[in-house]
Design a protein around this motif. Structure first.
Motif, PDB file in Angstrom:
ATOM      1  N   HIS A  83       0.842  -1.202   0.000  1.00 36.34           N
ATOM      2  CA  HIS A  83       0.000   0.000   0.000  1.00 36.34           C
ATOM      3  C   HIS A  83       0.877   1.252   0.000  1.00 36.34           C
ATOM      4  O   HIS A  83       1.092   1.851   1.036  1.00 36.34           O
ATOM      5  CB  HIS A  83      -0.912   0.037   1.221  1.00 36.34           C
ATOM      6  CG  HIS A  83      -1.855  -1.106   1.290  1.00 36.34           C
ATOM      7  ND1 HIS A  83      -2.944  -1.221   0.473  1.00 36.34           N
ATOM      8  CD2 HIS A  83      -1.841  -2.212   2.070  1.00 36.34           C
ATOM      9  CE1 HIS A  83      -3.575  -2.341   0.745  1.00 36.34           C
ATOM     10  NE2 HIS A  83      -2.933  -2.963   1.709  1.00 36.34           N
ATOM     11  N   VAL A  84       1.343   1.634  -1.147  1.00 33.76           N
ATOM     12  CA  VAL A  84       2.154   2.848  -1.230  1.00 33.76           C
ATOM     13  C   VAL A  84       1.249   3.954  -1.765  1.00 33.76           C
ATOM     14  O   VAL A  84       1.289   4.311  -2.924  1.00 33.76           O
ATOM     15  CB  VAL A  84       3.398   2.638  -2.119  1.00 33.76           C
ATOM     16  CG1 VAL A  84       4.265   3.881  -2.109  1.00 33.76           C
ATOM     17  CG2 VAL A  84       4.196   1.436  -1.639  1.00 33.76           C
ATOM     18  N   ASN A 118       9.140   5.435  11.167  1.00 35.90           N
ATOM     19  CA  ASN A 118      10.436   5.989  10.763  1.00 35.90           C
ATOM     20  C   ASN A 118      10.733   5.780   9.286  1.00 35.90           C
ATOM     21  O   ASN A 118      11.464   6.556   8.686  1.00 35.90           O
ATOM     22  CB  ASN A 118      11.563   5.355  11.572  1.00 35.90           C
ATOM     23  CG  ASN A 118      11.380   5.596  13.041  1.00 35.90           C
ATOM     24  OD1 ASN A 118      10.905   4.716  13.749  1.00 35.90           O
ATOM     25  ND2 ASN A 118      11.715   6.785  13.509  1.00 35.90           N
ATOM     26  N   GLY A 119      10.197   4.736   8.710  1.00 34.87           N
ATOM     27  CA  GLY A 119      10.430   4.456   7.301  1.00 34.87           C
ATOM     28  C   GLY A 119       9.319   3.597   6.755  1.00 34.87           C
ATOM     29  O   GLY A 119       8.619   2.896   7.491  1.00 34.87           O
ATOM     30  N   TYR A 120       9.150   3.652   5.449  1.00 35.56           N
ATOM     31  CA  TYR A 120       8.079   2.946   4.765  1.00 35.56           C
ATOM     32  C   TYR A 120       8.697   2.360   3.515  1.00 35.56           C
ATOM     33  O   TYR A 120       9.237   3.093   2.691  1.00 35.56           O
ATOM     34  CB  TYR A 120       6.985   3.962   4.425  1.00 35.56           C
ATOM     35  CG  TYR A 120       5.639   3.407   4.105  1.00 35.56           C
ATOM     36  CD1 TYR A 120       5.331   3.006   2.806  1.00 35.56           C
ATOM     37  CD2 TYR A 120       4.656   3.306   5.066  1.00 35.56           C
ATOM     38  CE1 TYR A 120       4.065   2.525   2.505  1.00 35.56           C
ATOM     39  CE2 TYR A 120       3.390   2.838   4.765  1.00 35.56           C
ATOM     40  CZ  TYR A 120       3.104   2.441   3.496  1.00 35.56           C
ATOM     41  OH  TYR A 120       1.856   1.979   3.190  1.00 35.56           O
ATOM     42  N   LEU A 121       8.633   1.044   3.368  1.00 32.70           N
ATOM     43  CA  LEU A 121       9.290   0.375   2.254  1.00 32.70           C
ATOM     44  C   LEU A 121       8.260  -0.408   1.454  1.00 32.70           C
ATOM     45  O   LEU A 121       7.535  -1.237   2.009  1.00 32.70           O
ATOM     46  CB  LEU A 121      10.389  -0.544   2.780  1.00 32.70           C
ATOM     47  CG  LEU A 121      11.336  -1.199   1.799  1.00 32.70           C
ATOM     48  CD1 LEU A 121      12.057  -0.158   0.947  1.00 32.70           C
ATOM     49  CD2 LEU A 121      12.354  -2.039   2.558  1.00 32.70           C
ATOM     50  N   ALA A 122       8.189  -0.126   0.150  1.00 35.65           N
ATOM     51  CA  ALA A 122       7.221  -0.781  -0.720  1.00 35.65           C
ATOM     52  C   ALA A 122       7.678  -2.193  -1.073  1.00 35.65           C
ATOM     53  O   ALA A 122       8.849  -2.426  -1.354  1.00 35.65           O
ATOM     54  CB  ALA A 122       7.039   0.034  -1.998  1.00 35.65           C
ATOM     55  N   LYS A 123       6.729  -3.115  -1.058  1.00 36.82           N
ATOM     56  CA  LYS A 123       6.978  -4.476  -1.518  1.00 36.82           C
ATOM     57  C   LYS A 123       6.689  -4.522  -3.007  1.00 36.82           C
ATOM     58  O   LYS A 123       5.729  -3.892  -3.449  1.00 36.82           O
ATOM     59  CB  LYS A 123       6.063  -5.467  -0.810  1.00 36.82           C
ATOM     60  CG  LYS A 123       6.317  -5.643   0.652  1.00 36.82           C
ATOM     61  CD  LYS A 123       5.308  -6.641   1.181  1.00 36.82           C
ATOM     62  CE  LYS A 123       5.432  -6.914   2.633  1.00 36.82           C
ATOM     63  NZ  LYS A 123       4.431  -7.872   3.099  1.00 36.82           N
ATOM     64  N   PRO A 124       7.417  -5.244  -3.773  1.00 36.74           N
ATOM     65  CA  PRO A 124       8.648  -5.954  -3.422  1.00 36.74           C
ATOM     66  C   PRO A 124       9.819  -4.972  -3.345  1.00 36.74           C
ATOM     67  O   PRO A 124       9.767  -3.885  -3.919  1.00 36.74           O
ATOM     68  CB  PRO A 124       8.837  -6.934  -4.571  1.00 36.74           C
ATOM     69  CG  PRO A 124       8.213  -6.253  -5.751  1.00 36.74           C
ATOM     70  CD  PRO A 124       7.068  -5.437  -5.181  1.00 36.74           C
ATOM     71  N   PHE A 125      10.854  -5.373  -2.647  1.00 37.20           N
ATOM     72  CA  PHE A 125      12.040  -4.542  -2.507  1.00 37.20           C
ATOM     73  C   PHE A 125      13.272  -5.418  -2.647  1.00 37.20           C
ATOM     74  O   PHE A 125      13.194  -6.633  -2.579  1.00 37.20           O
ATOM     75  CB  PHE A 125      12.048  -3.816  -1.151  1.00 37.20           C
ATOM     76  CG  PHE A 125      11.835  -4.733   0.019  1.00 37.20           C
ATOM     77  CD1 PHE A 125      12.892  -5.428   0.578  1.00 37.20           C
ATOM     78  CD2 PHE A 125      10.566  -4.909   0.546  1.00 37.20           C
ATOM     79  CE1 PHE A 125      12.690  -6.286   1.639  1.00 37.20           C
ATOM     80  CE2 PHE A 125      10.358  -5.760   1.618  1.00 37.20           C
ATOM     81  CZ  PHE A 125      11.426  -6.456   2.160  1.00 37.20           C
ATOM     82  N   THR A 126      14.400  -4.769  -2.838  1.00 37.42           N
ATOM     83  CA  THR A 126      15.657  -5.504  -2.980  1.00 37.42           C
ATOM     84  C   THR A 126      16.373  -5.575  -1.639  1.00 37.42           C
ATOM     85  O   THR A 126      16.109  -4.773  -0.739  1.00 37.42           O
ATOM     86  CB  THR A 126      16.594  -4.818  -3.994  1.00 37.42           C
ATOM     87  OG1 THR A 126      16.961  -3.538  -3.460  1.00 37.42           O
ATOM     88  CG2 THR A 126      15.931  -4.664  -5.356  1.00 37.42           C
ATOM     89  N   VAL A 127      17.294  -6.494  -1.527  1.00 40.89           N
ATOM     90  CA  VAL A 127      18.092  -6.608  -0.316  1.00 40.89           C
ATOM     91  C   VAL A 127      18.908  -5.332  -0.107  1.00 40.89           C
ATOM     92  O   VAL A 127      19.089  -4.885   1.023  1.00 40.89           O
ATOM     93  CB  VAL A 127      18.982  -7.868  -0.326  1.00 40.89           C
ATOM     94  CG1 VAL A 127      20.045  -7.809  -1.389  1.00 40.89           C
ATOM     95  CG2 VAL A 127      19.612  -8.091   1.033  1.00 40.89           C
ATOM     96  N   GLN A 128      19.359  -4.722  -1.190  1.00 43.21           N
ATOM     97  CA  GLN A 128      20.142  -3.487  -1.074  1.00 43.21           C
ATOM     98  C   GLN A 128      19.306  -2.355  -0.495  1.00 43.21           C
ATOM     99  O   GLN A 128      19.792  -1.571   0.316  1.00 43.21           O
ATOM    100  CB  GLN A 128      20.714  -3.073  -2.442  1.00 43.21           C
ATOM    101  CG  GLN A 128      21.724  -4.030  -3.011  1.00 43.21           C
ATOM    102  CD  GLN A 128      21.109  -5.204  -3.767  1.00 43.21           C
ATOM    103  OE1 GLN A 128      19.899  -5.296  -3.962  1.00 43.21           O
ATOM    104  NE2 GLN A 128      21.953  -6.138  -4.170  1.00 43.21           N
ATOM    105  N   LEU A 129      18.064  -2.281  -0.904  1.00 45.71           N
ATOM    106  CA  LEU A 129      17.187  -1.228  -0.388  1.00 45.71           C
ATOM    107  C   LEU A 129      16.833  -1.474   1.078  1.00 45.71           C
ATOM    108  O   LEU A 129      16.834  -0.539   1.883  1.00 45.71           O
ATOM    109  CB  LEU A 129      15.920  -1.134  -1.236  1.00 45.71           C
ATOM    110  CG  LEU A 129      15.052   0.086  -1.012  1.00 45.71           C
ATOM    111  CD1 LEU A 129      15.857   1.378  -1.113  1.00 45.71           C
ATOM    112  CD2 LEU A 129      13.915   0.099  -2.007  1.00 45.71           C
ATOM    113  N   LEU A 130      16.586  -2.725   1.438  1.00 46.09           N
ATOM    114  CA  LEU A 130      16.332  -3.044   2.846  1.00 46.09           C
ATOM    115  C   LEU A 130      17.553  -2.676   3.686  1.00 46.09           C
ATOM    116  O   LEU A 130      17.426  -2.042   4.735  1.00 46.09           O
ATOM    117  CB  LEU A 130      16.006  -4.526   3.011  1.00 46.09           C
ATOM    118  CG  LEU A 130      15.787  -4.989   4.456  1.00 46.09           C
ATOM    119  CD1 LEU A 130      14.559  -4.319   5.064  1.00 46.09           C
ATOM    120  CD2 LEU A 130      15.666  -6.507   4.509  1.00 46.09           C
TER     121      LEU A 130
END
Length: 161
Positions: free
Chosen positions: A95-96, A110-122
């Motif tokens: 849900h972005v 503190n942060g919001y990360l959209a799925k799917p994501f890469t290991v580098q972004l995580l």
């Protein structure tokens, strides 16, 4: 790839990851590759809150899905802010939307990360959030800060609040 010194520092922190079983099986190895050794796992919001309330655990960072069974990620965030204050909290979601991001920001995510994501972004988001800890809680990692607005300059759909 993180430096061995940063990996050694991450090994001191305890992470709580609350997500479905499939994503847990992906996130946990990513964190382990980063050097994290203490990882609590929960597949629903009630189990995550039970872990947070357990005095044998001290959680330094939470990675949580927006859509959890029993207690939502947003409700879990509200609980964490009431009871544990500024513990770094990274929300994961498909849900972005401005509404979802605004709701999470309103409650101190503190942060919001959209799925799917890469290991580098995580990795980038986890390190940024840990660097934002107060210096007395985090004297060795403090060499950067977290952005205070949407972070889209790197071309991803994640947000650092």
């Amino acid at each position: 790839m993180l430096s061995s010194a940063l990996q050694a520092k991450l090994a001191k922190y305890c992470f709580l990851v609350a997500d479905n079983r499939e994503l847990l099986s992906l996130i946990v190895p990513y964190l382990q590759d980063m050097g994290v050794r203490k990882i609590l796992r929960a597949t629903d919001g009630r189990a995550a809150i039970d872990m947070l309330n357990n005095p044998q655990y001290h959680v330094d960072m939470i990675i949580c899905d927006w859509e959890l069974p029993n207690i939502s990620g947003l409700d879990m965030l509200k609980f964490v802010r009431e009871k544990f204050g500024p513990t770094p909290f990274l929300m994961l979601s498909v849900h972005v939307t401005r509404e979802a991001i605004s709701a999470a920001a309103e409650h101190g995510v503190n942060g919001y990360l959209a799925k799917p994501f890469t290991v580098q972004l995580l990795e980038k988001r986890v390190v940024a959030l840990l660097r934002a800890l107060p210096k007395e809680d985090n004297p060795d990692l403090l060499s950067g800060t977290v952005a205070t607005q949407a972070s889209v300059e790197d071309g991803d759909d994640s947000w650092v609040i």
